[in-house]
Enzyme design. Structure first.
Site, mmCIF file in Angstrom:
data_model
loop_
_atom_site.group_PDB
_atom_site.id
_atom_site.type_symbol
_atom_site.label_atom_id
_atom_site.label_comp_id
_atom_site.label_asym_id
_atom_site.label_seq_id
_atom_site.Cartn_x
_atom_site.Cartn_y
_atom_site.Cartn_z
ATOM 1 N N GLU A 153 0.858 -1.209 -0.094
ATOM 2 C CA GLU A 153 0.002 0.190 0.006
ATOM 3 C C GLU A 153 0.902 1.340 0.006
ATOM 4 O O GLU A 153 1.871 1.339 0.854
ATOM 5 C CB GLU A 153 -0.842 0.116 1.310
ATOM 6 C CG GLU A 153 -1.757 1.163 1.205
ATOM 7 C CD GLU A 153 -2.748 1.278 2.426
ATOM 8 O OE1 GLU A 153 -4.068 1.415 2.245
ATOM 9 O OE2 GLU A 153 -2.543 0.949 3.459
ATOM 10 N N MET A 290 0.286 -2.765 8.818
ATOM 11 C CA MET A 290 -0.436 -2.794 7.478
ATOM 12 C C MET A 290 -1.391 -3.769 7.458
ATOM 13 O O MET A 290 -0.776 -5.020 7.819
ATOM 14 C CB MET A 290 0.675 -2.973 6.260
ATOM 15 C CG MET A 290 -0.103 -3.104 4.947
ATOM 16 S SD MET A 290 -1.282 -1.765 4.387
ATOM 17 C CE MET A 290 -2.248 -2.614 3.226
ATOM 18 N N ASN A 292 -2.662 -6.180 5.635
ATOM 19 C CA ASN A 292 -2.654 -7.283 4.305
ATOM 20 C C ASN A 292 -3.568 -8.263 5.113
ATOM 21 O O ASN A 292 -3.677 -8.832 6.074
ATOM 22 C CB ASN A 292 -1.226 -8.027 4.403
ATOM 23 C CG ASN A 292 -0.317 -6.776 4.063
ATOM 24 O OD1 ASN A 292 -0.244 -6.156 3.250
ATOM 25 N ND2 ASN A 292 0.594 -6.808 5.258
ATOM 26 N N HIS A 324 -7.276 -1.986 15.260
ATOM 27 C CA HIS A 324 -7.609 -1.090 13.804
ATOM 28 C C HIS A 324 -7.220 -1.984 12.743
ATOM 29 O O HIS A 324 -8.097 -2.184 11.773
ATOM 30 C CB HIS A 324 -6.413 0.208 14.056
ATOM 31 C CG HIS A 324 -6.521 0.935 12.716
ATOM 32 N ND1 HIS A 324 -6.836 2.238 12.773
ATOM 33 C CD2 HIS A 324 -5.972 0.666 11.404
ATOM 34 C CE1 HIS A 324 -6.843 2.792 11.431
ATOM 35 N NE2 HIS A 324 -6.035 1.956 10.790
ATOM 36 N N GLU A 325 -5.963 -2.721 12.600
ATOM 37 C CA GLU A 325 -5.665 -3.439 11.551
ATOM 38 C C GLU A 325 -6.773 -4.852 11.181
ATOM 39 O O GLU A 325 -7.005 -5.210 10.167
ATOM 40 C CB GLU A 325 -4.426 -4.067 11.588
ATOM 41 C CG GLU A 325 -3.347 -2.981 11.981
ATOM 42 C CD GLU A 325 -3.276 -1.647 10.600
ATOM 43 O OE1 GLU A 325 -3.675 -2.071 9.578
ATOM 44 O OE2 GLU A 325 -2.864 -0.970 11.102
ATOM 45 N N GLU A 347 -9.439 4.007 6.321
ATOM 46 C CA GLU A 347 -8.692 4.462 7.733
ATOM 47 C C GLU A 347 -9.511 5.230 8.385
ATOM 48 O O GLU A 347 -9.487 5.049 9.979
ATOM 49 C CB GLU A 347 -7.703 5.317 7.103
ATOM 50 C CG GLU A 347 -6.713 4.684 6.113
ATOM 51 C CD GLU A 347 -5.915 3.367 6.880
ATOM 52 O OE1 GLU A 347 -6.086 3.260 7.982
ATOM 53 O OE2 GLU A 347 -5.207 2.686 5.936
#
Length: 874
Positions: A153, A290, A292, A324-325, A347
């Site tokens: 990203e 991140m 993924n 969050h992820e 986000e």
């Protein structure tokens, strides 16, 4: 510096409106005449020589006859390409466009509508910063080790495989890797098989992924260990380098809690068979984690917890980042924005959801109060002339990295929180569930979410959402009057705009949901301010708080009389409203909309038993005023005295030694108070920090884990040459990948300019590590922005080489953003014009606006504050 390419000049933008592909019109840098279905990818990395070879077979569908296939490809050498199983089509002509980051495969005749497979073999490079496929080195007792990871990203999958590298193009992936037999390979899906090969290697095949965007693909390789737990039908895991898996327990426990809760919230079970969190050494100047799909990448200082060195803040950060992820696994991965215009859909929502998850599992952390701070961070940026809408027009890859800011994250989070409060929790969740179910494995735009929530809530959500996401800025709600009549309070409200640097700006208009509550009432009253004015009737005649609970994304300005009434009743306000009033009064004061000294009356009114978050907010405000006084010894001395009188007694009550069983929020407050008092030069705190630093060799308890980072930073801030050298020696000898970078960063925080120059010189060497040098430069800029900016510009190529490609348009401008020197504005403008593409100037504009605002505050507001301090004998 190396410039990110601008696609606009090289490849025309196209818009899609084909029923074959999808309905919404979306920006694209690639033709829309082909759609990928599947990638069959094999990677053979050579970690030692920082290179790799790849083979990819791409199954695709031609929607409109075309003689060419155009893929994204960057820094790749295409060796061969053939159209599999199609007679009459010779090998295509291959043309690479470096500026456009594309590879074009041209056939001698058009490919008819139908399905095809293009087999491509190629070579690529392994980088040393967190972009594409990259290597991170770390130290072990037995020597140096190297691990490989990917970061795709926003637009970096093209550095590892030729592909349709845009979020709109979803496909399935089958990944294979030819790797050393003694290392662990990781991807989005579980390992399906391993086959031993000659020369100590193995071929690892992973199961085929669901349909997903290229930026979510992941590959990792190294000497790893994995801890797992079965949750429902999903194997949840944490992967760390060997020797560190014992530090993964807290992260694993947290993930095991979070996953089933998110399953239930979205009413769509997590669709992959496994979900790993991968901990990596090093750091990035662009991101810390991140999402993924099935293989969340996180730098280990944000994932691993070691009770011997980690603090309560670290523990909270691990949980919040995981929440969050993991929220992204649905909001972003299962349902993906169609183009980067709607990045906030990923986000902003994940930032909001992290608070909801934390509120459920850790209400003792008071996450709603953290949300107030997050909202204020967004408002601070959003009130400057350099702001932009939440939904912003992105046309080039160079612009995408500029979008990852507080407007996208924190304003997005705040707007969602406001809309949830407006619709009601159950209606909001029903709308989200409808949205996820209807768009699974597909792409959306913001209006798809608004339509689903509006249908569930039966309220006009879209009009409010459009106002807050399609136009920039912060509403200002003025409480013009509050009159008690017949046992009720009648409020007169008007709507303007809060701006920090445009006092004569014509206000924009918003539909503003407002909640107001009398101090004696249990529940607030709701109203919608439309057309710039509204009347509200609140039960009772007690003082009224507007924006009760602080869920609204706006500033509240009271008349002087109403403000004094609230200040006199400050102890009766709910903690969120205490924080909101502190924030509004300080920011509106600095903007010239009320006396800038009003906030000091509130600071003196904070009760001793206020929530730790409130005291932490007070400390941060005192520190910010102290920083505005930089260069004015008299102002800073008065603020130092104020801090000593109002903050040090709070620290004295808490003590420097953590108490068994104390709340985490108390432990965090202790660190915040020491940090602020150390920052403003409080001699008592500095002396105690130095005493404990000196005693640490003979008394390990002198620096408890929860204060390790705090005490070291105070000492480093006020370091002399001998102390700086001692920290340097400790950094050079440290082998822990969690501690070593921290120590090198501390070398860069000294007030002494001579020591800062030494730190900058050290940052440019290989000693701190290839990912630590840039963070040292950033830390130094927090104390010496002018010196560091000039240094970075003078060494821009070498500095940018230490920064992720995704952060290069932002890194050097950000170093000057903390300056108060008028000359910095011209420097920033000159640097941007010479080194940053015209379509990626947002970071320069933001930095210039911050400098100009700071200059204005020092000139027009600080004298008023200084006068208040003098009148009150500080």
């Amino acid at each position: 510096m190396l410039r990110l390419p601008s696609f606009v000049s090289c490849l025309a933008l196209t818009l899609v409106a084909s029923s074959t592909v999808a309905a919404p019109l979306q920006t694209s840098q690639l033709p829309r005449d082909i759609r990928p279905d599947h990638y069959d990818l094999t990677l053979t990395p050579d970690a030692q020589n920082l290179s790799f070879t790849g083979q990819v077979g791409i199954d695709f569908e031609v929607l409109t006859p075309t003689p060419r296939v155009v893929l994204n490809a960057a820094d790749l050498e295409i060796v061969t390409a053939t159209l599999a199983g199609r007679r009459g089509f010779a090998a295509p002509k291959i043309t690479l466009d470096t500026a456009a980051q594309t590879a074009t495969f041209e056939f001698t005749k058009a490919l008819p509508v139908g399905r095809y497979r293009l087999d491509i073999s190629y070579k690529g490079k392994i980088g040393t910063q967190a972009t594409g496929l990259f290597a991170l080195d770390y130290d072990e007792a037995s020597g140096k080790r190297r691990a490989l990871y990917t970061q795709f990203e926003d637009s970096y999958a093209r550095y590892v495989l030729p592909s349709w590298d845009e979020p709109f193009y979803k496909a399935t992936f089958s990944v294979k890797a030819d790797v050393p037999a003694g290392e662990m390979a990781v991807s989005n899906m579980p390992v399906a098989s391993e086959t031993a090969e000659k020369s100590g290697r193995k071929l690892v095949s992973f199961a085929t992924s669901p349909k997903m965007s290229t930026y979510l693909l992941f590959f990792g390789l190294g000497e790893f260990e994995r801890a797992t737990r079965k949750i429902r039908n999903v194997e949840v895991g944490v992967i760390a380098k060997k020797g560190d898996i014992d530090k993964a327990g807290y992260a694993l426990d947290s993930a095991a809690q979070i996953l089933p809760w998110l399953d239930d919230y979205f009413a769509v079970p997590y669709p992959l068979p496994k979900l790993d969190n991968i901990a990596a050494p090093g750091r990035s100047q662009f991101f810390s984690a991140m999402e993924n799909w099935g293989a969340i990448f996180t730098f280990e200082n944000t994932l691993l917890f070691d009770p011997a060195i980690s603090s309560e803040s670290d523990k909270q950060r691990i949980f919040v980042v995981e929440a969050h992820e993991m929220a992204h696994q649905w909001f972003g991965n299962l349902v993906t924005m169609a183009w980067w215009d709607d990045l906030w859909l990923n986000e902003g929502f994940a930032s909001w959801m992290e608070g909801r998850v934390t509120e459920h599992f850790h209400p003792e952390w008071d996450p709603a109060l953290d949300a107030v701070n997050s909202r204020d961070a967004a408002m601070s940026l959003d009130a400057l002339a350099s702001t932009h809408p939440v939904v912003q027009k992105i046309e080039t890859v160079a612009q995408i990295s500029q979008a990852f800011d507080a407007i996208t994250y924190q304003k997005g989070q705040a707007v969602i929180g406001m809309l949830e409060a407006y619709t009601g929790t159950e209606a909001w969740r029903a709308g989200v569930r409808k949205y996820i179910k209807a768009n699974s494995y597909g792409n959306t735009v913001s209006d798809d979410l608004w339509a689903a929530v509006e249908a569930a809530a039966g309220k006009p959500v879209t009009a409010i959402a459009h106002d807050f996401t399609l136009q920039p800025g912060v509403p200002l709600i003025r409480v013009e009057s509050a009159a008690c009549k017949n046992g009720q309070t009648e409020l007169m409200l008007s709507q303007g705009e809060y701006t920090k640097d445009r006092p004569n700006k014509t206000p924009l208009g918003w539909h503003v949901p407002v909640l107001a509550r009398g101090l004696d009432a249990a529940t607030p009253v709701a109203a919608l301010v439309v057309g710039g004015r509204a009347e509200m009737t609140v039960p009772g005649c007690a003082p009224v708080v507007v924006n009760a609970g602080q869920s609204g994304y706006y500033r509240t300005l009271y008349t002087p009389g109403l403000f004094k009434t609230l200040a006199a009743n400050f102890a009766r306000l709910a903690p969120a409203d205490q924080m909101g009033l502190l924030s509004d009064s300080s920011n509106l004061g600095l903007a010239g909309l009320q006396p800038p000294s009003d906030v000091f009356d509130l600071l003196r009114a904070i009760p001793a038993d206020a929530k730790p978050h409130v005291w932490s907010r007070a400390a941060s405000l005192v520190q910010s005023f102290y920083d505005y006084g930089e260069g004015n010894a008299g102002q800073q001395a008065a603020l130092r005295k104020f801090a000593g009188q109002y903050l040090r007694p709070v620290l004295d009550r808490l003590g420097w030694t953590p108490r068994a069983g104390e709340p985490d929020t108390v432990a965090i407050l202790r660190g915040d108070l020491i940090t602020t008092l150390g920052r403003v030069g409080d001699p008592v705190v500095i002396a105690e920090a130095r005493r404990r630093f000196a005693a640490r060799v003979s008394d390990p308890a002198a620096i408890p884990p929860s204060l390790r980072r705090t005490i070291l930073r105070v000492v480093a801030l006020h370091a002399d040459q001998a102390t700086w050298t001692a920290i340097h020696e400790a950094a050079a000898q440290e082998t822990s990948a969690l501690i070593r970078p921290e120590l090198y960063n501390l070398l860069a925080v000294a007030k002494d300019e001579t020591l800062t120059r030494q730190a900058l010189a050290l940052a440019m060497t290989d000693e701190p590590g290839v990912t630590t040098g840039a963070s040292m430069i950033r830390w130094a800029a927090a104390e010496h922005p002018d010196l560091v900016f000039d240094f970075a510009v003078a060494n821009k190529d070498a500095v940018n080489a230490k920064v992720d490609v995704s952060a290069r348009t932002r890194f050097i401008p950000s170093l000057g953003a903390g300056s108060s020197d008028p000359a910095m504005i011209a420097k920033l403008r000159s640097y941007g014009e010479a080194n940053i593409p015209a379509d990626a100037q947002q970071s320069v504009k933001t930095a210039i606006a911050a400098v100009a605002y700071r200059i204005d505050v020092r000139k027009t507001r600080m004298p008023v504050i200084a006068a208040w301090l003098a009148r009150n004998k500080f």
